[in-house]
Scaffold this active site. Sequence first.
Site, PDB file in Angstrom:
ATOM      1  N   GLY A  45       9.981  40.777  58.862  1.00 37.60           N
ATOM      2  CA  GLY A  45      11.319  40.987  58.306  1.00 37.60           C
ATOM      3  C   GLY A  45      11.391  40.676  56.823  1.00 37.60           C
ATOM      4  CB  CYS A  46      10.214  37.776  54.868  1.00 34.51           C
ATOM      5  SG  CYS A  46      11.183  36.539  55.774  1.00 34.51           S
ATOM      6  CB  THR A  47       6.861  42.029  54.614  1.00 28.69           C
ATOM      7  OG1 THR A  47       6.097  40.820  54.686  1.00 28.69           O
ATOM      8  CG2 THR A  47       6.063  43.088  53.864  1.00 28.69           C
TER       9      THR A  47
END
Length: 157
Positions: A45-47
Amino acid sequence: MSEISAGSTAPDFELERDGGDTLRLSDLRGRKVVLYFYPKDDTPGCTKEAIAFTALASEFEAAGAVIVGISPDTAAKHDKFKAKHDLSVILAADPDSAVATAWGVWVEKSMYGKKYMGVERSTFLIDEAGKIVETWHKVKVPGHAEAVLEAVRAAGK
């Protein structure tokens, strides 16, 4: 700690950033700032979130905004994350979570019945004078960067 909401003054901070420099929020006065908090470098998700903001970076810049991501990762880890995914956003390191705590996004989370403290994915739009224009909490990544860009454009009118 009072809740940070639209109309509040953005709490200043000083953090190490990617590339080894220091970032002070107050140094960005005069520009809109998209400040997003995320849990961890190089997770799915962060990527996706960092790539989405990077893909729209030129449009944010054209609208007068700079994008800053903050996570508990170190600046060295941010450098690797940026290089691996060709990211153009600024990434600041908050390893002791003091800034996340001050901004109200260091919260109790739960996974598989286990409780732990972590960053709630959140974004803040800050105007040129350092006031909060809009906030997003418990962010879902798909479409988020586009929604923030629309808010930046609306704040410029």
